[in-house]
Design an enzyme around this catalytic site. Sequence first.
Site, PDB file in Angstrom:
ATOM      1  N   ASP A 250       0.835  -1.203   0.000  1.00 39.78           N
ATOM      2  CA  ASP A 250       0.000   0.000   0.000  1.00 39.78           C
ATOM      3  C   ASP A 250       0.873   1.257   0.000  1.00 39.78           C
ATOM      4  OD1 ASP A 250       0.873  -0.149   2.592  1.00 39.78           O
ATOM      5  OD2 ASP A 250      -1.122  -0.163   3.515  1.00 39.78           O
ATOM      6  N   SER A 251       2.210   1.064   0.020  1.00 41.67           N
ATOM      7  CA  SER A 251       3.124   2.193  -0.234  1.00 41.67           C
ATOM      8  C   SER A 251       2.868   2.747  -1.634  1.00 41.67           C
ATOM      9  CB  SER A 251       4.579   1.749  -0.078  1.00 41.67           C
ATOM     10  OG  SER A 251       4.818   0.582  -0.842  1.00 41.67           O
TER      11      SER A 251
ATOM     12  N   ASP B 136      -0.886  -6.291  -0.433  1.00 41.64           N
ATOM     13  CA  ASP B 136      -1.299  -5.722   0.848  1.00 41.64           C
ATOM     14  C   ASP B 136      -2.810  -5.615   0.947  1.00 41.64           C
ATOM     15  OD1 ASP B 136       0.688  -5.156   2.680  1.00 41.64           O
ATOM     16  OD2 ASP B 136       1.154  -3.187   1.839  1.00 41.64           O
TER      17      ASP B 136
ATOM     18  N   LYS C 209      -0.739  -9.652   2.514  1.00 39.75           N
ATOM     19  CA  LYS C 209      -0.013  -9.173   3.707  1.00 39.75           C
ATOM     20  C   LYS C 209      -0.967  -8.319   4.533  1.00 39.75           C
ATOM     21  CE  LYS C 209       3.492  -6.055   3.529  1.00 39.75           C
ATOM     22  NZ  LYS C 209       2.923  -4.929   4.302  1.00 39.75           N
TER      23      LYS C 209
ATOM     24  N   GLU D 266      -1.329  -6.003   8.152  1.00 40.61           N
ATOM     25  CA  GLU D 266      -0.705  -5.323   9.293  1.00 40.61           C
ATOM     26  C   GLU D 266      -1.508  -5.616  10.556  1.00 40.61           C
ATOM     27  OE1 GLU D 266      -0.040  -1.107   8.720  1.00 40.61           O
ATOM     28  OE2 GLU D 266       0.916  -1.444   6.765  1.00 40.61           O
TER      29      GLU D 266
ATOM     30  N   GLU E 262       8.992  -4.386  10.480  1.00 41.87           N
ATOM     31  CA  GLU E 262       9.432  -3.066  10.010  1.00 41.87           C
ATOM     32  C   GLU E 262       9.921  -2.187  11.149  1.00 41.87           C
ATOM     33  OE1 GLU E 262       6.682  -1.196   7.307  1.00 41.87           O
ATOM     34  OE2 GLU E 262       7.828   0.685   7.279  1.00 41.87           O
TER      35      GLU E 262
HETATM   36  O1  KIV Z   1       3.527  -1.143   1.604  1.00 46.72           O
HETATM   37  C1  KIV Z   1       4.701  -1.509   1.603  1.00 46.72           C
HETATM   38  O2  KIV Z   1       5.483  -1.224   0.690  1.00 46.72           O
HETATM   39  C2  KIV Z   1       5.176  -2.314   2.718  1.00 46.72           C
HETATM   40  C3  KIV Z   1       6.639  -2.543   2.819  1.00 46.72           C
HETATM   41  C4  KIV Z   1       7.309  -1.283   3.217  1.00 46.72           C
HETATM   42  C5  KIV Z   1       6.973  -3.668   3.699  1.00 46.72           C
HETATM   43  O3  KIV Z   1       4.413  -2.729   3.518  1.00 46.72           O
END
Ligand code: KIV
Length: 281
Positions: free
Chosen positions: A53-54, A92, A122, A124, A191
């Site tokens: 989600d970056s 994510d 993924k 969180e 992280e």
């Molecule tokens: O969203 C992302 O890019 C991430 C990484 C920084 C691990 O979660």
Amino acid sequence: MSVNKKKSNTKITVEIFRKMKEKGQKISMLTAYDYTMAKLVDQAGIDAILVGDSAGNVMAGYETTLSVTINEIIYHAKCVKRAIQNALLVVDMPFGTCSGDSISSLHNAIRIMRETGAEALKIEGGEELLPDIRKIIAAGIPVMGHLGLMPQSVHQYGGFGLRAKSEAEAQKLIRDAALLEEAGCFAITLEKVPASLAEEIALSLKIPVIGIGAGANVDGQVLVVHDMLGLNQEFLPKFVRKYADLGTAVTDAVSEYILDVKNSDFPSAGESYENQIKEII
Ligand code: KIV
């Protein structure tokens, strides 16, 4: 500098992730959000690509990842999926799509898997999200946990600083990591936590721990691809190593193009078309 590229034609799966940890082989992971970049990263032989989600920061220019929607992550993941041959595709779950209502979390997880062709998700969060994570895993979806600094919780922390500095937070992190493994996660991203703590967690788990700002003694590393290629010219955290300066390369190339256009040096005759019929006559 040209690096010897060790390419293999092995399709990476979550089972291979597990075996790599067993054999002490380090796992490489990078983000990607579009077809062209994903193709380059996959061809270089990366083990896993994360549609993080970056994307909200580097692709959309949002200040935090909280603005990223499920439709946006699905769009990016579909672009990346079309490019990948070998890397494991991890996507994510964006903010609010897996946050304690396990039925709607499962619904969102299934939607992302079905519409993107992702191979894992993924998520969180630790103990608080166990019911959601268990449900998603029970539906046959591999889950990578994400602990330590969780950018979706930035407002709870009040910033993006180092996590688990206090003994209490370190103990919660150790416990959360063990619970995620017990729940069936195939790996955990850790992280921005002290390196010694990350090492302790990696040693205590059978599943791989993929670090970002978590030191060298974990089972693999992940970085945001725009950061490590030097495309992101804004603030870079100290854990990022810049492997290229593509930002400068892009600006230089665009400046040269502008000059050529202004001076009528582009296009040349060789870069232009003539009327083919007239030429034959
Ligand atoms: O969203 C992302 O890019 C991430 C990484 C920084 C691990 O979660």
